[in-house]
Scaffold this motif. Structure first.
Motif, mmCIF file in Angstrom:
data_model
loop_
_atom_site.group_PDB
_atom_site.id
_atom_site.type_symbol
_atom_site.label_atom_id
_atom_site.label_comp_id
_atom_site.label_asym_id
_atom_site.label_seq_id
_atom_site.Cartn_x
_atom_site.Cartn_y
_atom_site.Cartn_z
ATOM 1 N N LYS A 43 -1.751 -7.185 -9.422
ATOM 2 C CA LYS A 43 -0.997 -6.906 -10.505
ATOM 3 C C LYS A 43 -1.336 -5.759 -11.323
ATOM 4 C CE LYS A 43 -2.501 -11.426 -11.533
ATOM 5 N NZ LYS A 43 -3.497 -12.289 -12.227
ATOM 6 N N ASP A 44 -1.532 -4.481 -11.325
ATOM 7 C CA ASP A 44 -2.365 -3.202 -12.169
ATOM 8 C C ASP A 44 -0.975 -2.208 -11.419
ATOM 9 O OD1 ASP A 44 -3.557 -4.850 -13.244
ATOM 10 O OD2 ASP A 44 -5.946 -4.578 -13.049
ATOM 11 N N SER A 45 -1.118 -2.323 -10.062
ATOM 12 C CA SER A 45 -0.532 -1.461 -9.022
ATOM 13 C C SER A 45 0.160 -1.054 -8.434
ATOM 14 C CB SER A 45 -2.357 -1.018 -8.208
ATOM 15 O OG SER A 45 -3.563 -1.065 -7.948
ATOM 16 N N LYS A 46 1.110 -0.739 -8.162
ATOM 17 C CA LYS A 46 2.586 -0.540 -7.445
ATOM 18 C C LYS A 46 2.074 -0.144 -5.470
ATOM 19 C CE LYS A 46 5.337 0.623 -10.122
ATOM 20 N NZ LYS A 46 6.983 -0.148 -10.231
ATOM 21 N N THR A 47 0.496 0.030 -4.996
ATOM 22 C CA THR A 47 -0.178 0.227 -4.374
ATOM 23 C C THR A 47 -1.393 0.228 -4.224
ATOM 24 O OG1 THR A 47 1.395 2.700 -3.568
ATOM 25 C CG2 THR A 47 -0.505 2.127 -1.902
ATOM 26 N N VAL A 48 -1.281 -0.395 -2.776
ATOM 27 C CA VAL A 48 -2.822 -1.477 -2.906
ATOM 28 C C VAL A 48 -3.906 -1.193 -1.713
ATOM 29 C CG1 VAL A 48 -3.744 -4.223 -2.843
ATOM 30 C CG2 VAL A 48 -2.375 -3.634 -4.767
ATOM 31 N N VAL A 49 -4.612 -1.018 -2.019
ATOM 32 C CA VAL A 49 -5.436 -0.315 -0.225
ATOM 33 C C VAL A 49 -6.734 -0.527 -0.114
ATOM 34 C CG1 VAL A 49 -6.442 1.816 0.510
ATOM 35 C CG2 VAL A 49 -4.546 2.434 -0.889
ATOM 36 N N GLY A 50 -7.069 -2.121 0.577
ATOM 37 C CA GLY A 50 -7.975 -2.382 1.011
ATOM 38 C C GLY A 50 -9.108 -1.726 1.722
ATOM 39 N N THR A 51 -10.099 -1.342 1.995
ATOM 40 C CA THR A 51 -10.798 -1.150 2.817
ATOM 41 C C THR A 51 -11.794 -1.826 3.588
ATOM 42 O OG1 THR A 51 -12.386 -0.123 1.540
ATOM 43 C CG2 THR A 51 -10.885 1.652 1.945
ATOM 44 N N ILE A 52 -12.350 -2.232 4.534
ATOM 45 C CA ILE A 52 -13.308 -2.620 5.308
ATOM 46 C C ILE A 52 -14.044 -1.511 6.409
ATOM 47 C CG2 ILE A 52 -13.482 -4.832 7.553
ATOM 48 C CD1 ILE A 52 -11.133 -6.008 6.704
ATOM 49 N N PHE A 53 -15.273 -1.790 5.996
ATOM 50 C CA PHE A 53 -15.985 -1.081 6.722
ATOM 51 C C PHE A 53 -17.658 -1.228 6.107
ATOM 52 C CE2 PHE A 53 -19.040 3.076 6.874
ATOM 53 C CZ PHE A 53 -18.756 3.425 8.272
ATOM 54 N N VAL A 54 -18.105 -2.274 7.124
ATOM 55 C CA VAL A 54 -19.840 -2.258 7.478
ATOM 56 C C VAL A 54 -20.721 -0.830 7.731
ATOM 57 C CG1 VAL A 54 -21.517 -3.754 8.115
ATOM 58 C CG2 VAL A 54 -18.856 -4.470 8.559
#
Length: 282
Positions: A43-54
């Motif tokens: 809702k807030d962003s033009k580009t959404v970045v997710g990260t997956i790192f244990v």
């Protein structure tokens, strides 16, 4: 959705992506709590970045690093359906290459509660979050209130190191019986899962007696303990009523108070919290 596995790859993707950028760091094995963060970021962003790192540096030697639940294929499908633009899945060697020896440590906040029970935990958290902030350079980053102390530590890190990121806190997402959603809930057997609802019951008891006028932290703590002790599978690690800014323990609840608990159900360690607001008594 683009998937990046190296720092160079994600920076190349970000160079071509419009701002503002919203970042949601995770360790994967996603649940509805995580997805609430991604939905807000969308809702807030033009580009959404997710990260997956244990992140191995936030686990102690006797903790569950090797058994931490992982399902990358399922996570990718969930994030694609949520409209995430870039997913960063680095390996341990990408985040901590040979010769890595620079650490970020936040001070007093990390000496209490989880920091006291889990020495070195917040050094690992602070370091990996600082690295992700530097790699992605988002406008906003999203974290859940369930890890309340972690949230405070990250806000302090962001302020002290002048990252200038808007740290967005999102409410705890709970199961039908109040259990806070957590990737570690998957460790629970069916009997343990039923027993785990006692955490939220104990916190609701604290809220109820506070709203009737009880301000003694010791009395509220004792009521929480009584409820938890009714469950044979529950083993208490700590019960805290602390100033929500400093995490110093309170004698009387006269300021905004973080009520946090850590409890083992069988061998599974669970945490939860609520906030008591003095204004609710007015």
């Amino acid at each position: 959705m683009n998937i990046a596995r190296t720092v160079e790859d994600i920076r190349s993707l970000l160079f071509k992506s419009p701002g503002p950028v919203g970042l949601v760091p995770t360790m994967g094995f996603l649940h509805e709590g995580h997805m609430s963060l991604f939905n807000q970021a969308r809702k807030d962003s033009k580009t959404v970045v997710g990260t997956i790192f244990v992140n191995p540096t936030q686990f102690g030697p006797s903790e569950d690093l090797e058994s931490y639940p992982v399902n990358i294929e399922r996570d990718i499908k969930l994030l694609e359906s949520a409209g995430v633009d870039i997913l960063f899945i680095p390996t341990r060697d990408v985040m901590y290459p040979d010769g890595f020896d620079t650490w970020v440590e936040v001070g007093e906040l990390t000496t209490r509660l989880e920091g006291h029970i889990r020495p070195g935990h917040f050094r690992g958290v602070s370091t990996v979050v600082a690295k992700l902030f530097n790699i992605v350079r988002p406008s906003k980053a999203y974290f859940g209130q369930k890890d309340a102390q972690q949230l405070l530590v990250i806000k302090e890190l962001n302020k002290d190191l002048n990252f200038g990121i808007d740290i967005v806190s999102m409410p705890i997402v709970r199961e039908h019986d109040g259990l806070a959603m957590s990737s570690r809930n998957s460790y629970l057997t069916s009997d343990q899962r039923i027993a785990a609802s006692v955490l939220y019951r104990s916190l609701k008891t604290a809220s109820r007696i506070y709203l009737t006028g009880e301000k003694s932290a010791g009395s509220i703590r004792k009521e929480i303990e009584n409820v938890l002790n009714e469950e044979p599978l529950a083993s208490i690690e700590y019960i805290s009523l602390a100033d929500i800014k400093s995490l110093c323990e309170l004698e009387f609840v006269e300021v905004e108070c973080l009520v946090s608990i850590a409890v083992k159900i069988g061998t599974t360690r669970l945490i939860d919290n609520i906030v008591l607001h003095p204004k609710e008594l007015r």
